[in-house]
Design a protein around this motif. Structure first.
Motif, short mmCIF file in Angstrom:
data_model
loop_
_atom_site.label_atom_id
_atom_site.label_comp_id
_atom_site.label_asym_id
_atom_site.label_seq_id
_atom_site.Cartn_x
_atom_site.Cartn_y
_atom_site.Cartn_z
N CYS A 283 28.31 -0.29 15.35
CA CYS A 283 28.89 0.11 14.06
C CYS A 283 30.34 -0.39 13.96
CB CYS A 283 28.90 1.62 13.92
SG CYS A 283 27.25 2.35 13.94
N PRO A 284 30.76 -0.83 12.79
CA PRO A 284 32.17 -1.21 12.62
C PRO A 284 33.05 0.03 12.59
CG PRO A 284 31.01 -1.40 10.53
CD PRO A 284 29.99 -1.03 11.57
N ILE A 285 34.16 -0.03 13.32
CA ILE A 285 35.09 1.10 13.38
C ILE A 285 36.20 0.84 12.38
CG2 ILE A 285 36.68 2.42 14.82
CD1 ILE A 285 35.00 1.41 17.25
N GLY A 286 36.33 1.71 11.42
CA GLY A 286 37.33 1.53 10.37
C GLY A 286 38.40 2.61 10.35
N LYS A 287 38.52 3.36 11.45
CA LYS A 287 39.47 4.47 11.47
C LYS A 287 40.36 4.36 12.71
CE LYS A 287 39.59 9.51 11.12
NZ LYS A 287 38.77 10.71 11.04
N ALA B 56 54.65 -4.46 14.83
CA ALA B 56 55.94 -4.31 15.52
C ALA B 56 55.73 -4.01 16.99
CB ALA B 56 56.73 -3.18 14.86
N ASP B 57 56.78 -4.17 17.79
CA ASP B 57 56.71 -3.82 19.22
C ASP B 57 56.28 -2.37 19.36
OD1 ASP B 57 57.57 -6.35 19.81
OD2 ASP B 57 59.56 -5.77 20.50
N GLY B 58 55.30 -2.12 20.20
CA GLY B 58 54.80 -0.77 20.44
C GLY B 58 53.82 -0.28 19.38
N ALA B 59 53.51 -1.10 18.38
CA ALA B 59 52.64 -0.68 17.28
C ALA B 59 51.23 -1.24 17.42
CB ALA B 59 53.23 -1.11 15.94
N THR B 60 50.32 -0.69 16.64
CA THR B 60 48.92 -1.11 16.59
C THR B 60 48.52 -1.22 15.13
OG1 THR B 60 48.51 0.11 18.62
CG2 THR B 60 46.59 -0.51 17.36
N LYS B 61 47.75 -2.26 14.79
CA LYS B 61 47.29 -2.44 13.41
C LYS B 61 45.81 -2.76 13.40
CE LYS B 61 48.18 -4.95 9.11
NZ LYS B 61 47.94 -3.85 8.23
N LEU B 62 45.09 -2.09 12.51
CA LEU B 62 43.66 -2.31 12.33
C LEU B 62 43.45 -3.27 11.17
CD1 LEU B 62 40.67 -1.60 12.87
CD2 LEU B 62 40.98 0.38 11.37
N TYR B 63 42.72 -4.33 11.42
CA TYR B 63 42.34 -5.29 10.37
C TYR B 63 40.86 -5.04 10.08
CZ TYR B 63 46.78 -7.56 11.38
OH TYR B 63 48.12 -7.82 11.54
N ARG B 64 40.60 -4.10 9.17
CA ARG B 64 39.23 -3.66 8.87
C ARG B 64 38.33 -4.80 8.44
NH1 ARG B 64 42.23 0.57 7.02
NH2 ARG B 64 41.71 2.59 7.93
N ASP B 65 38.81 -5.65 7.55
CA ASP B 65 37.97 -6.73 7.01
C ASP B 65 37.52 -7.70 8.09
OD1 ASP B 65 38.23 -5.59 4.53
OD2 ASP B 65 39.75 -7.01 3.83
#
Length: 141
Positions: free
Chosen positions: A88-92, A54-63
Motif C-alpha cells: 500500500c502507498p503510505i501517504g501520512k 532542511a537539515d534535520g527535516a523529512t519531506k514526503l513526496y506523495r505523488d
C-alpha cells in the motif's frame, strides 16, 4: 448480454489519470507477503528543489511515493513509501514516522526501519542526489 457491466470511457480515463506516474507507484496491493519485493522506481524522478528539505527535516513526496530526509551534515536519504507488508502507498508522515493506512504498519522515515508491525521488512532505500539544485531519486539496485 451476460449482465457484466462495462466501465465507461470516463471511468477508464479517470483511472489512468489517478495512476501514479514516474514508475514509483505500487504495482498492486497484494495481500501481506513480506517476502515480496515492493515496487521500485523504474527511472530517476525529480522530486523538488534542494531547499525543500532542511537539515534535520523529512519531506514526503506523495505523488512519487518517496520520503526524503536530510541529516544535520546535509546528506540525504530516500526511501520508497510503498509498505513492505501489503504494497500500500503510505501517504501520512507524522514528524519522522510514516503510517501505512492499510494495516497500521509504521516506519522511521529517516532510516526506513519498521517501528510497528505487521510489516517486518524495512522500506526500500533509494539512491538520491542533488542535480542542478533539484532532489532526484533513482531506481534501487
Amino acid at each position: 448480454m451476460s449482465g457484466r457491466t462495462v466501465p465507461s470511457r470516463r471511468t477508464v480515463l479517470r483511472s489512468a489519470v489517478l495512476t501514479p506516474v514516474a514508475g514509483l507507484g505500487p504495482a498492486a496491493c497484494s495481500p501481506g507477503d513480506d517476502g515480496a519485493a515492493p515496487a521500485r522506481p523504474t527511472a530517476p524522478v525529480e522530486l523538488g528543489a534542494d531547499g525543500e528539505v532542511a537539515d534535520g527535516a523529512t519531506k514526503l513526496y506523495r505523488d512519487a511515493n518517496v520520503v526524503v530526509s536530510r541529516a544535520g551534515d546535509g546528506s540525504l536519504k530516500a526511501f520508497s513509501t510503498v509498505c513492505t507488508h501489503a504494497g500500500c502507498p503510505i501517504g501520512k508522515l507524522e514528524g519522522t514516522k510514516l503510517v501505512c493506512p492499510c494495516h497500521g504498519s509504521e516506519f522511521d522515515a529517516r532510516t526506513g526501519e519498521v517501528l510497528h508491525a505487521p510489516a517486518t521488512t524495512p522500506l526500500v532505500e533509494l539512491p538520491v542526489e542533488v542535480k542542478q539544485g533539484r532532489i532526484v531519486a533513482s531506481p534501487g539496485t
